[in-house]
Design an enzyme around this catalytic site. Structure first.
Site, PDB file in Angstrom:
ATOM      1  N   SER A  23     -66.349 -22.557 -18.838  1.00 37.61           N
ATOM      2  CA  SER A  23     -65.627 -23.774 -18.793  1.00 37.61           C
ATOM      3  C   SER A  23     -66.195 -24.704 -20.111  1.00 37.61           C
ATOM      4  CB  SER A  23     -65.738 -24.443 -17.558  1.00 37.61           C
ATOM      5  OG  SER A  23     -66.926 -24.741 -17.108  1.00 37.61           O
ATOM      6  N   ASN A 110     -72.521 -27.556  -8.383  1.00 34.68           N
ATOM      7  CA  ASN A 110     -71.434 -28.191  -7.362  1.00 34.68           C
ATOM      8  C   ASN A 110     -71.577 -29.700  -7.405  1.00 34.68           C
ATOM      9  OD1 ASN A 110     -70.802 -25.498  -7.119  1.00 34.68           O
ATOM     10  ND2 ASN A 110     -71.226 -25.513  -5.010  1.00 34.68           N
ATOM     11  N   THR A 155     -25.961 -53.295 -14.274  1.00 34.29           N
ATOM     12  CA  THR A 155     -26.422 -52.216 -13.051  1.00 34.29           C
ATOM     13  C   THR A 155     -25.344 -51.211 -13.415  1.00 34.29           C
ATOM     14  OG1 THR A 155     -24.572 -53.313 -11.786  1.00 34.29           O
ATOM     15  CG2 THR A 155     -26.719 -54.008 -11.392  1.00 34.29           C
ATOM     16  N   HIS A 156     -25.881 -49.991 -13.406  1.00 35.31           N
ATOM     17  CA  HIS A 156     -24.862 -48.815 -13.706  1.00 35.31           C
ATOM     18  C   HIS A 156     -24.835 -48.679 -15.105  1.00 35.31           C
ATOM     19  CE1 HIS A 156     -23.773 -48.609  -9.235  1.00 35.31           C
ATOM     20  NE2 HIS A 156     -23.899 -49.636  -9.309  1.00 35.31           N
ATOM     21  N   SER A 277     -35.154 -39.029 -41.064  1.00 33.47           N
ATOM     22  CA  SER A 277     -34.543 -37.898 -40.861  1.00 33.47           C
ATOM     23  C   SER A 277     -34.804 -36.865 -42.079  1.00 33.47           C
ATOM     24  CB  SER A 277     -33.188 -37.623 -40.431  1.00 33.47           C
ATOM     25  OG  SER A 277     -32.432 -36.556 -40.886  1.00 33.47           O
ATOM     26  N   ASN A 285     -35.068 -43.655 -36.608  1.00 28.79           N
ATOM     27  CA  ASN A 285     -35.285 -43.003 -35.214  1.00 28.79           C
ATOM     28  C   ASN A 285     -36.220 -43.665 -34.467  1.00 28.79           C
ATOM     29  OD1 ASN A 285     -32.886 -41.421 -35.809  1.00 28.79           O
ATOM     30  ND2 ASN A 285     -34.202 -39.681 -36.584  1.00 28.79           N
ATOM     31  N   GLU A 290     -39.184 -41.980 -27.749  1.00 30.78           N
ATOM     32  CA  GLU A 290     -38.741 -40.840 -27.209  1.00 30.78           C
ATOM     33  C   GLU A 290     -39.739 -39.986 -26.728  1.00 30.78           C
ATOM     34  OE1 GLU A 290     -35.949 -39.139 -30.082  1.00 30.78           O
ATOM     35  OE2 GLU A 290     -34.706 -40.696 -29.943  1.00 30.78           O
ATOM     36  N   GLN A 322     -62.370 -25.737 -10.816  1.00 35.25           N
ATOM     37  CA  GLN A 322     -62.568 -26.007 -12.293  1.00 35.25           C
ATOM     38  C   GLN A 322     -61.410 -26.355 -13.111  1.00 35.25           C
ATOM     39  OE1 GLN A 322     -65.515 -23.227 -14.186  1.00 35.25           O
ATOM     40  NE2 GLN A 322     -64.028 -22.391 -15.267  1.00 35.25           N
ATOM     41  N   LYS A 325     -59.757 -29.824 -14.548  1.00 31.45           N
ATOM     42  CA  LYS A 325     -60.320 -30.402 -15.743  1.00 31.45           C
ATOM     43  C   LYS A 325     -59.170 -30.659 -16.881  1.00 31.45           C
ATOM     44  CE  LYS A 325     -64.954 -29.531 -14.413  1.00 31.45           C
ATOM     45  NZ  LYS A 325     -64.565 -28.715 -13.464  1.00 31.45           N
TER      46      LYS A 325
END
Ligand code: ARG
Length: 462
Positions: A23, A110, A155-156, A277, A285, A290, A322, A325
């Protein structure tokens, strides 16, 4: 291959097995916590007379040197060790010989790894909280500046009633505030020290667990050694809180993407937080928003992964653990990065207040208030709803707003309307008459802002 065990083995570990089991490539991330935990453990062994004063000082100093060497880049943590615990112990033995071999007295990997991960997570909880505090102060500043900036509430994703930008931002303030409170709760529950739990059943050495807990800034020791080595609830809770933070950031990102679109133009994301772009020269953009939205999935993934890993593990430690992590580290870094970038994007974003206002004017967001006007003049609400429905239809046909109708036109649909209807359905009236606690009316909003400002300052000091 450098391992801490091997006495009872007659064969070398298979190379692939070694790699699969190791690990160090990811647990080296908490070398500081591992060393800090070892220093506390050794100090306690010294205090209890399990190690001599000389041995204690030698080990504590040497651990400090190892940490200094790693931090300065003089000592590389390499894959030839199985895990970070083996690495540190091997370095100690290399430097101190037999004295170094006494470090692990009364301890198991441990309880050691349980401690390291908890120390690391505790620091992440605090750091995430600090980043959220910065985000909240940016949101609050926008709220303070925009208690009169009228925009449509949706709303919506359909225009519903006018609100203000302060009010809309205030909704996110509440979400991130709860996120901070959640982190605080998690901290309170997790801040107990598993060190001294041993492999699973404590130890016969007279360890002072209260002392190590205190040295490491915990409220006290955990109270069951089997639970101490195998509890990962705190991490599940943290990943869950991180998932909620990401969900909030993702909603907010989605909103900003819509607001920044060519059609809405409610906001403009700063050049420093936009990208272009490769083919379309006109493009700017909202990639950061995003990406924040997109990265939400991997944080949820870390939560699901750990919940699933833990669900079938009998007590106490099993190697499945383990797996707590890699994805958790990724999630922690992702959340911190997203909050910080989002905060930068928000603090540099321009709000096109005129466009917001025009949008509120154009979408019949004052229709409810027109109905309420009729109700206040004795018309039952259901009838008022029908009358305003007819008015809206009339306006749609003509391509105008309710405010653009003449009184004669209004009266034709309902004689109850009088000259004061225009005042009653102005955007300012619609917003500022909404004065219930939590509503967008300026006076109500200002009270909430003052309350939240006080909370933020108090939390900074506390
Ligand atoms: N790398 C291990 C982990 O992350 C450390 C604990 C090893 N304990 C053991 N019994 N093999 O969980």
């Amino acid at each position: 291959m450098a391992q801490l065990w091997g006495g009872r083995f007659t064969k070398e570990t298979d190379k692939l097995v070694y790699q699969f089991n190791a690990s160090i490539s990811f647990d080296k991330k908490f070398y500081r916590q591992d060393i800090e935990g070892s220093i506390a453990h050794v100090k306690m062994l010294g205090k209890q007379g399990i190690l001599t004063g000389e041995e204690t000082d030698a080990i504590v100093n040497c651990l400090g040197e190892i940490r200094g060497d790693v931090e300065a880049g003089r000592l590389a943590i390499t894959d030839e060790y199985e895990d970070i615990h083996s690495f540190v112990e091997a370095q100690l033995i290399k430097r101190l010989g037999d004295t170094g071999k006494k470090l692990h007295t009364g301890r198991s990997r441990n309880d050691q790894v349980a401690l390291d991960m908890r120390l690391f997570t505790r620091q992440e909880v605090l750091h995430t909280d600090e980043l959220l505090a910065e985000l909240l102060s940016v949101i609050l500043k926008i709220m303070e500046a925009h208690t009169e900036t009228i925009m449509p509430g949706f709303t919506h994703l359909q225009k519903a009633q006018p609100v203000t930008l302060a009010h809309h931002m205030g909704a996110y303030f509440e979400m991130f505030k709860r996120d901070r409170l959640r982190l605080g709760d998690i901290y309170e529950r997790m801040n107990y020290c598993p060190l001294g739990s041993g492999a699973l059943a404590g130890t016969t050495y007279p360890l002072d667990r209260d002392y190590t807990a205190e040295l490491l800034g915990f409220y006290g020791p955990t109270l069951n050694s089997m639970d101490g080595v195998s509890d990962r609830d705190y991490l599940i809770e943290f990943l869950s809180a991180c998932s909620v933070i990401m969900m909030h950031l993702s909603r907010f990102s989605e909103e900003i993407i819509i607001w920044n679109s060519n059609e809405y133009q409610f906001v403009e994301i700063d050049d420093a937080y936009s990208t272009g772009s490769s083919i379309m020269p006109q493009k700017k953009n909202p990639d950061i928003a995003e990406l924040v939205r997109g990265k939400t999935g991997r944080v949820y993934g870390a939560l699901m992964s750990l919940l699933t890993a833990m669900k079938g593990i009998p007590l106490a430690y099993n190697k499945d653990m383990q797996e707590d992590k890699e994805l958790a580290f990724d999630a922690m870094d992702t959340v911190k990065g997203c909050i910080a970038l989002f905060t930068g994007m928000l603090s540099t974003m321009k709000f096109h207040t005129e466009t917001m206002r025009a949008s509120a004017n154009n979408g019949f967001t004052n229709a409810t208030d027109a109905a309420d006007y009729l109700v206040n003049h004795g018309v039952p609400f259901r009838d008022a709803h029908g009358i305003v429905g007819q008015i809206v239809l009339f306006c749609i046909e003509k391509g105008i707003a309710i405010d653009d109708m003449s009184l004669a036109e209004l009266k034709e649909i309902s004689p109850v309307f009088e000259e004061d209807i225009y005042e009653a359905i102005s955007m300012e009236t619609c917003v500022n008459k909404r004065l219930t606690v939590g509503a967008p009316g300026k006076a109500a909003m200002e009270q909430v802002i003052a309350q939240e400002r006080a909370w933020l300052n108090e939390k900074k000091q506390g």
